[in-house]
Design a protein around this motif. Structure first.
Motif, PDB file in Angstrom:
ATOM      1  N   ASN A 172      -9.056 -58.427 -62.706  1.00 57.26           N
ATOM      2  CA  ASN A 172      -8.862 -56.979 -62.580  1.00 57.26           C
ATOM      3  C   ASN A 172      -8.641 -56.308 -63.931  1.00 57.26           C
ATOM      4  OD1 ASN A 172      -9.003 -56.810 -59.738  1.00 57.26           O
ATOM      5  ND2 ASN A 172      -6.850 -57.445 -59.540  1.00 57.26           N
ATOM      6  N   ARG A 173      -9.134 -55.072 -64.025  1.00 60.65           N
ATOM      7  CA  ARG A 173      -8.858 -54.271 -65.215  1.00 60.65           C
ATOM      8  C   ARG A 173      -7.467 -53.658 -65.121  1.00 60.65           C
ATOM      9  NH1 ARG A 173     -13.680 -50.217 -64.997  1.00 60.65           N
ATOM     10  NH2 ARG A 173     -13.019 -50.381 -62.820  1.00 60.65           N
ATOM     11  N   LEU A 174      -6.916 -53.320 -66.276  1.00 61.70           N
ATOM     12  CA  LEU A 174      -5.582 -52.713 -66.311  1.00 61.70           C
ATOM     13  C   LEU A 174      -5.545 -51.436 -65.490  1.00 61.70           C
ATOM     14  CD1 LEU A 174      -4.990 -53.213 -70.134  1.00 61.70           C
ATOM     15  CD2 LEU A 174      -3.991 -54.565 -68.312  1.00 61.70           C
ATOM     16  N   ILE A 175      -6.599 -50.616 -65.589  1.00 58.89           N
ATOM     17  CA  ILE A 175      -6.606 -49.346 -64.849  1.00 58.89           C
ATOM     18  C   ILE A 175      -6.545 -49.599 -63.346  1.00 58.89           C
ATOM     19  CG2 ILE A 175      -9.159 -49.193 -64.871  1.00 58.89           C
ATOM     20  CD1 ILE A 175      -6.729 -46.198 -64.959  1.00 58.89           C
ATOM     21  N   TYR A 176      -7.209 -50.680 -62.907  1.00 58.91           N
ATOM     22  CA  TYR A 176      -7.187 -50.992 -61.474  1.00 58.91           C
ATOM     23  C   TYR A 176      -5.765 -51.343 -61.026  1.00 58.91           C
ATOM     24  CZ  TYR A 176      -8.316 -53.011 -56.925  1.00 58.91           C
ATOM     25  OH  TYR A 176      -8.355 -53.285 -55.575  1.00 58.91           O
ATOM     26  N   LEU A 177      -5.093 -52.184 -61.801  1.00 59.66           N
ATOM     27  CA  LEU A 177      -3.723 -52.565 -61.417  1.00 59.66           C
ATOM     28  C   LEU A 177      -2.764 -51.371 -61.516  1.00 59.66           C
ATOM     29  CD1 LEU A 177      -3.382 -56.153 -62.934  1.00 59.66           C
ATOM     30  CD2 LEU A 177      -3.746 -55.496 -60.540  1.00 59.66           C
ATOM     31  N   PHE A 178      -3.016 -50.511 -62.483  1.00 59.66           N
ATOM     32  CA  PHE A 178      -2.195 -49.287 -62.619  1.00 59.66           C
ATOM     33  C   PHE A 178      -2.386 -48.415 -61.371  1.00 59.66           C
ATOM     34  CE2 PHE A 178      -1.452 -45.432 -65.708  1.00 59.66           C
ATOM     35  CZ  PHE A 178      -0.167 -45.282 -65.207  1.00 59.66           C
ATOM     36  N   GLY A 179      -3.638 -48.207 -60.986  1.00 60.51           N
ATOM     37  CA  GLY A 179      -3.914 -47.424 -59.777  1.00 60.51           C
ATOM     38  C   GLY A 179      -3.399 -48.125 -58.530  1.00 60.51           C
ATOM     39  N   HIS A 180      -3.507 -49.446 -58.522  1.00 61.92           N
ATOM     40  CA  HIS A 180      -3.044 -50.243 -57.378  1.00 61.92           C
ATOM     41  C   HIS A 180      -1.536 -50.069 -57.167  1.00 61.92           C
ATOM     42  CE1 HIS A 180      -2.802 -53.643 -54.610  1.00 61.92           C
ATOM     43  NE2 HIS A 180      -1.827 -54.146 -55.348  1.00 61.92           N
ATOM     44  N   LEU A 181      -0.779 -50.217 -58.234  1.00 60.11           N
ATOM     45  CA  LEU A 181       0.679 -50.042 -58.114  1.00 60.11           C
ATOM     46  C   LEU A 181       1.010 -48.615 -57.693  1.00 60.11           C
ATOM     47  CD1 LEU A 181       1.906 -52.095 -61.225  1.00 60.11           C
ATOM     48  CD2 LEU A 181       2.210 -52.699 -58.813  1.00 60.11           C
ATOM     49  N   THR A 182       0.284 -47.653 -58.262  1.00 62.20           N
ATOM     50  CA  THR A 182       0.529 -46.248 -57.906  1.00 62.20           C
ATOM     51  C   THR A 182       0.238 -46.009 -56.428  1.00 62.20           C
ATOM     52  OG1 THR A 182      -0.070 -45.603 -60.162  1.00 62.20           O
ATOM     53  CG2 THR A 182      -0.051 -43.863 -58.496  1.00 62.20           C
ATOM     54  N   ALA A 183      -0.886 -46.539 -55.950  1.00 64.32           N
ATOM     55  CA  ALA A 183      -1.265 -46.335 -54.547  1.00 64.32           C
ATOM     56  C   ALA A 183      -0.264 -47.001 -53.602  1.00 64.32           C
ATOM     57  CB  ALA A 183      -2.662 -46.898 -54.307  1.00 64.32           C
ATOM     58  N   PRO A 215      -7.990 -42.122 -65.792  1.00 67.08           N
ATOM     59  CA  PRO A 215      -6.691 -42.600 -66.286  1.00 67.08           C
ATOM     60  C   PRO A 215      -5.633 -41.497 -66.265  1.00 67.08           C
ATOM     61  CG  PRO A 215      -8.433 -43.470 -67.661  1.00 67.08           C
ATOM     62  CD  PRO A 215      -9.093 -42.519 -66.692  1.00 67.08           C
ATOM     63  N   GLN A 216      -6.048 -40.274 -66.631  1.00 65.35           N
ATOM     64  CA  GLN A 216      -5.090 -39.178 -66.648  1.00 65.35           C
ATOM     65  C   GLN A 216      -4.535 -38.891 -65.247  1.00 65.35           C
ATOM     66  OE1 GLN A 216      -3.816 -38.074 -69.393  1.00 65.35           O
ATOM     67  NE2 GLN A 216      -2.392 -36.792 -68.204  1.00 65.35           N
ATOM     68  N   GLU A 217      -5.420 -38.941 -64.264  1.00 69.23           N
ATOM     69  CA  GLU A 217      -4.975 -38.716 -62.877  1.00 69.23           C
ATOM     70  C   GLU A 217      -4.010 -39.809 -62.427  1.00 69.23           C
ATOM     71  OE1 GLU A 217      -9.182 -38.221 -61.333  1.00 69.23           O
ATOM     72  OE2 GLU A 217      -8.028 -37.226 -59.739  1.00 69.23           O
ATOM     73  N   VAL A 218      -4.295 -41.046 -62.816  1.00 68.66           N
ATOM     74  CA  VAL A 218      -3.412 -42.146 -62.410  1.00 68.66           C
ATOM     75  C   VAL A 218      -2.059 -41.997 -63.099  1.00 68.66           C
ATOM     76  CG1 VAL A 218      -3.108 -44.656 -62.292  1.00 68.66           C
ATOM     77  CG2 VAL A 218      -5.391 -43.677 -62.007  1.00 68.66           C
ATOM     78  N   LYS A 219      -2.093 -41.662 -64.393  1.00 64.38           N
ATOM     79  CA  LYS A 219      -0.825 -41.471 -65.119  1.00 64.38           C
ATOM     80  C   LYS A 219       0.035 -40.400 -64.464  1.00 64.38           C
ATOM     81  CE  LYS A 219      -2.139 -43.239 -69.656  1.00 64.38           C
ATOM     82  NZ  LYS A 219      -2.397 -43.050 -71.080  1.00 64.38           N
ATOM     83  N   GLU A 220      -0.613 -39.289 -64.092  1.00 64.41           N
ATOM     84  CA  GLU A 220       0.150 -38.202 -63.462  1.00 64.41           C
ATOM     85  C   GLU A 220       0.684 -38.611 -62.098  1.00 64.41           C
ATOM     86  OE1 GLU A 220      -2.408 -34.756 -63.596  1.00 64.41           O
ATOM     87  OE2 GLU A 220      -2.367 -34.743 -65.792  1.00 64.41           O
ATOM     88  N   SER A 221      -0.152 -39.307 -61.341  1.00 63.36           N
ATOM     89  CA  SER A 221       0.265 -39.715 -59.998  1.00 63.36           C
ATOM     90  C   SER A 221       1.390 -40.750 -60.065  1.00 63.36           C
ATOM     91  CB  SER A 221      -0.940 -40.279 -59.238  1.00 63.36           C
ATOM     92  OG  SER A 221      -0.552 -40.684 -57.948  1.00 63.36           O
ATOM     93  N   TRP A 222       1.288 -41.672 -61.025  1.00 65.83           N
ATOM     94  CA  TRP A 222       2.352 -42.673 -61.201  1.00 65.83           C
ATOM     95  C   TRP A 222       3.709 -41.992 -61.385  1.00 65.83           C
ATOM     96  CZ3 TRP A 222       3.671 -47.750 -61.051  1.00 65.83           C
ATOM     97  CH2 TRP A 222       4.773 -48.169 -61.793  1.00 65.83           C
ATOM     98  N   LYS A 223       3.731 -41.011 -62.277  1.00 69.76           N
ATOM     99  CA  LYS A 223       5.000 -40.302 -62.528  1.00 69.76           C
ATOM    100  C   LYS A 223       5.470 -39.543 -61.297  1.00 69.76           C
ATOM    101  CE  LYS A 223       4.660 -39.704 -67.503  1.00 69.76           C
ATOM    102  NZ  LYS A 223       4.495 -38.790 -68.632  1.00 69.76           N
TER     103      LYS A 223
END
Lengths: 160, 160
Positions: free
Chosen positions: B43-54, B91-99
């Motif tokens: 997996n790419r980092l962005i995928y795991l970032f989005g995965h944790l966020t989701a 990436p920007q959308e994921v960063k915002e959603s994570w927060k």
């Protein structure tokens, strides 16, 4: 069951789930498979297996449950990186120690009352514990459960 | 503080520690770095970032704290594997959603009483919960903390 015990039993269940998952993972591997790296250039499975075993062995004195059973595992699997030493304990020794250490922990966990879980662990002084009572055995239980999960994430990347 | 709250506060502290560690990790990465794989073919980092966020977004309805804020993240980062879809959130959308998502969770966590932490989560029926009261919000808190740690283990394998 009191509410208090429900918080405690949830954490004990999470510990057991993670230990069982890791134990099942490692016991399914041949000695040859244990010599694989989780990813190119990264730790070998045997190193992480020994690492988790050594860290759990260290929980015995940390929680006041006894001495380490294999203090030699520290140099092999904790304080030195993988592939830096020629003489490592054998896969069979690690498998036996994993079972032994986790059985000792499990037996000790059953005897702690909720109040005992909230007592200090032995790496914090009485003085520091008075200032910060969150440095208790229960915090160790939670953080070591997370530690197993952390390395299981890596182990599951290894080629099957 | 009651003993009961000490168990709860330990788990909330472990959650916060893991969220802060992951947030710091992701916020330090460029968009280009986020496109790296944690290991070759993985997996790419962005995928795991989005995965944790989701998955954390899914904790909102699971804990009774509201609707998912980004239900579209599920198809992008949970129900389909990485690299199977052409249109991912940026990436920007994921960063915002994570927060956003973790702030909503944090605000919700502060309002739960200990008794409310021991209530059922919404993925279990009242009938099943009566048979197994361990399927409560607190168990979700522990398992999702382990889930962050699991993927952090993988993320830390990525080339720096």
């Amino acid at each position: 069951m009191s509410d208090q015990n429900q918080f405690l039993s949830a954490a004990l269940k999470a510990w057991k789930t993670n230990i069982d998952r890791a134990g099942k993972f490692f016991s399914s591997l041949s000695d040859e498979q244990l010599l694989q790296e989780v990813a190119p250039g990264k730790n070998r499975l045997i190193y992480l297996f020994g690492h988790l075993t050594a860290v759990h062995d260290g929980m015995l004195p940390l929680l006041g449950l006894g001495e380490k059973t294999r203090p030699d595992f520290d140099a092999a699997f904790v304080s030195n990186p993988d592939k830096s030493r020629s003489n490592l304990p054998s896969p069979q020794e690690v498998k036996e120690s994993w079972k032994d250490v986790n059985a000792k922990l499990s037996a000790g966990f059953e005897k702690f009352s909720p109040a005992e879980w909230l007592q200090r662990h032995t790496a914090v002084s009485e003085e520091d514990f008075a200032k910060d009572p969150s440095r208790n055995r229960y915090a160790i239980l939670l953080s070591r459960t997370n530690h197993v999960a952390y390395h299981m994430g890596q182990l599951n990347l290894a080629p099957k």
